[in-house]
Design an enzyme around this catalytic site. Sequence first.
Site, PDB file in Angstrom:
ATOM      1  N   LYS A 102       0.827  -1.208   0.000  1.00 58.58           N
ATOM      2  CA  LYS A 102       0.000   0.000   0.000  1.00 58.58           C
ATOM      3  C   LYS A 102       0.866   1.265   0.000  1.00 58.58           C
ATOM      4  O   LYS A 102       0.624   2.184  -0.792  1.00 58.58           O
ATOM      5  CB  LYS A 102      -0.925   0.002   1.227  1.00 58.58           C
ATOM      6  CG  LYS A 102      -2.011  -1.046   1.146  1.00 58.58           C
ATOM      7  CD  LYS A 102      -2.784  -1.199   2.447  1.00 58.58           C
ATOM      8  CE  LYS A 102      -3.785  -2.344   2.311  1.00 58.58           C
ATOM      9  NZ  LYS A 102      -4.650  -2.504   3.482  1.00 58.58           N
ATOM     10  N   GLN A 146      -4.467  -1.569   9.832  1.00 60.41           N
ATOM     11  CA  GLN A 146      -4.424  -2.872   9.169  1.00 60.41           C
ATOM     12  C   GLN A 146      -4.979  -3.952  10.091  1.00 60.41           C
ATOM     13  O   GLN A 146      -4.628  -4.014  11.267  1.00 60.41           O
ATOM     14  CB  GLN A 146      -2.962  -3.176   8.757  1.00 60.41           C
ATOM     15  CG  GLN A 146      -2.788  -4.414   7.904  1.00 60.41           C
ATOM     16  CD  GLN A 146      -3.349  -4.281   6.501  1.00 60.41           C
ATOM     17  OE1 GLN A 146      -3.593  -3.181   6.002  1.00 60.41           O
ATOM     18  NE2 GLN A 146      -3.568  -5.395   5.842  1.00 60.41           N
ATOM     19  N   ASP A 169     -10.865   2.675   4.495  1.00 55.81           N
ATOM     20  CA  ASP A 169     -11.265   1.273   4.419  1.00 55.81           C
ATOM     21  C   ASP A 169     -12.781   1.136   4.329  1.00 55.81           C
ATOM     22  O   ASP A 169     -13.285   0.084   3.936  1.00 55.81           O
ATOM     23  CB  ASP A 169     -10.798   0.513   5.669  1.00 55.81           C
ATOM     24  CG  ASP A 169      -9.433  -0.130   5.494  1.00 55.81           C
ATOM     25  OD1 ASP A 169      -9.080  -0.447   4.344  1.00 55.81           O
ATOM     26  OD2 ASP A 169      -8.736  -0.306   6.510  1.00 55.81           O
TER      27      ASP A 169
HETATM   28  N1  L34 Z   1      -7.736  -2.554   7.487  1.00 56.75           N
HETATM   29  N2  L34 Z   1      -7.053  -4.636   6.812  1.00 56.75           N
HETATM   30  C1  L34 Z   1      -7.549  -3.426   6.503  1.00 56.75           C
HETATM   31  N3  L34 Z   1      -7.852  -3.075   5.228  1.00 56.75           N
HETATM   32  C2  L34 Z   1      -7.673  -3.960   4.216  1.00 56.75           C
HETATM   33  O1  L34 Z   1      -8.029  -3.637   2.970  1.00 56.75           O
HETATM   34  C3  L34 Z   1      -7.146  -5.212   4.508  1.00 56.75           C
HETATM   35  N4  L34 Z   1      -6.868  -6.131   3.518  1.00 56.75           N
HETATM   36  C4  L34 Z   1      -7.012  -7.557   3.808  1.00 56.75           C
HETATM   37  C5  L34 Z   1      -6.270  -7.834   5.125  1.00 56.75           C
HETATM   38  N5  L34 Z   1      -6.434  -6.797   6.116  1.00 56.75           N
HETATM   39  C6  L34 Z   1      -6.858  -5.552   5.828  1.00 56.75           C
HETATM   40  C7  L34 Z   1      -5.864  -5.968   2.610  1.00 56.75           C
HETATM   41  O2  L34 Z   1      -5.311  -4.897   2.414  1.00 56.75           O
HETATM   42  C8  L34 Z   1      -6.353  -8.185   2.618  1.00 56.75           C
HETATM   43  N6  L34 Z   1      -5.588  -7.134   1.984  1.00 56.75           N
HETATM   44  C9  L34 Z   1      -4.660  -7.305   0.952  1.00 56.75           C
HETATM   45  C10 L34 Z   1      -3.916  -6.249   0.417  1.00 56.75           C
HETATM   46  C11 L34 Z   1      -2.990  -6.461  -0.574  1.00 56.75           C
HETATM   47  C12 L34 Z   1      -2.777  -7.714  -1.082  1.00 56.75           C
HETATM   48  C13 L34 Z   1      -3.501  -8.760  -0.568  1.00 56.75           C
HETATM   49  C14 L34 Z   1      -4.427  -8.567   0.435  1.00 56.75           C
HETATM   50  C15 L34 Z   1      -1.739  -7.916  -2.133  1.00 56.75           C
HETATM   51  O3  L34 Z   1      -1.029  -7.018  -2.473  1.00 56.75           O
HETATM   52  N7  L34 Z   1      -1.594  -9.155  -2.647  1.00 56.75           N
HETATM   53  C16 L34 Z   1      -0.621  -9.531  -3.630  1.00 56.75           C
HETATM   54  C17 L34 Z   1       0.420 -10.481  -3.068  1.00 56.75           C
HETATM   55  C18 L34 Z   1       0.959 -10.112  -1.758  1.00 56.75           C
HETATM   56  C19 L34 Z   1       1.872 -11.164  -1.163  1.00 56.75           C
HETATM   57  O4  L34 Z   1       2.932 -11.428  -1.748  1.00 56.75           O
HETATM   58  O5  L34 Z   1       1.510 -11.743  -0.126  1.00 56.75           O
HETATM   59  C20 L34 Z   1      -1.330 -10.277  -4.757  1.00 56.75           C
HETATM   60  O6  L34 Z   1      -0.793 -10.275  -5.864  1.00 56.75           O
HETATM   61  O7  L34 Z   1      -2.386 -10.855  -4.500  1.00 56.75           O
END
Ligand code: L34
Length: 312
Positions: A102, A146, A169
């Site tokens: 982020k 988060q 959020d």
């Molecule tokens: N407060 N908590 C709050 N807001 C959110 O919107 C979230 N979420 C979820 C978990 N907790 C939170 C996220 O940001 C899930 N989440 C989230 C954000 C980014 C990614 C996955 C979940 C992401 O960038 N995923 C990448 C891979 C990341 C890795 O290597 O682990 C992808 O390509 O899916």
Amino acid sequence: MAASISPLRSSVRICLPLTAHYHCCLAKLRIHKKYDSQRRHLNQSATRHAAVVISGTELARQLHREIQRDVEELVAQGNMRPHLGVVLVGDDPASRTYVRNKTRAANILGISSDTVVRPSSVSQEELLELIDRMNRDWRVSGLLVQLPLPEHINERAVCNAIAPEKDVDGFHIVNIGKLCLDQRSMIPATPAAVWEMIRRAGDATVTIAHRCTPRERLKELTSLADIIIAAAGVPGLITADMVKEGAAVIDVGINRIQDPKTGKVRLVGDVDFEGVKEKAGFITPVPGGVGPVTVAMLMKNTVTAARNALMH
Ligand code: L34
């Protein structure tokens, strides 16, 4: 394999000979047996008609361009640069990765950010004080904590402590209420991301099931669905036999599993991607699917929060 061919299947059979279509493939192979070139053609088209993979990475890149323009426009009008404040509690590696993604995206888009890290031993009171301070800090346009938080902290209380107008959020009780009433509000980034990806795949009927729905019942429901959104956190939950031909499959699950062969930790969703992509019309991968779009939607919300602040 089911022997019956539905009207959809027979129409599909005409224009897309999918590998899953044993009958039609075999029939066509028989017809073209003598012509090697055509057999190759058939095989190629079988591969070509596997699901369209909706790349979240690519979609995020497009969204980034739009958001970047919005940020520069705001700044060019003499406004403060949007700023995202992030609170990260504890040292959960997944949370750290998501937060890093982020703040990295923010940085690329010209949104400034800071991450306030607190140990998992932090008290709820301390956390609420920190949020209160950031709420009152005019330099902070958008603010998020988060999740998940440690057991001893009430997540609801924390979400409700964030000023609704800075709640990027959309987790504040007022923002969730507005969302349910179709009133203008901050839309949570993950559902917004799913929506953005579905729009690309076209409209269809939606069926909802529950994480604890028995597998056989789940299969009945998913087999009817035009769109499957899997967000159960169960690796391999959705397999090809559960998916209607041509359906759109959006994978929200993010699971870390150990690869039995290499022993390495690997990221997978809730969908058996390799199997389902042969049957679905659209599919999103993990990683590189809903995740990056979630991050992009959060950036969009941050710009919205910055804009809203101008009007107060
Ligand atoms: N407060 N908590 C709050 N807001 C959110 O919107 C979230 N979420 C979820 C978990 N907790 C939170 C996220 O940001 C899930 N989440 C989230 C954000 C980014 C990614 C996955 C979940 C992401 O960038 N995923 C990448 C891979 C990341 C890795 O290597 O682990 C992808 O390509 O899916």
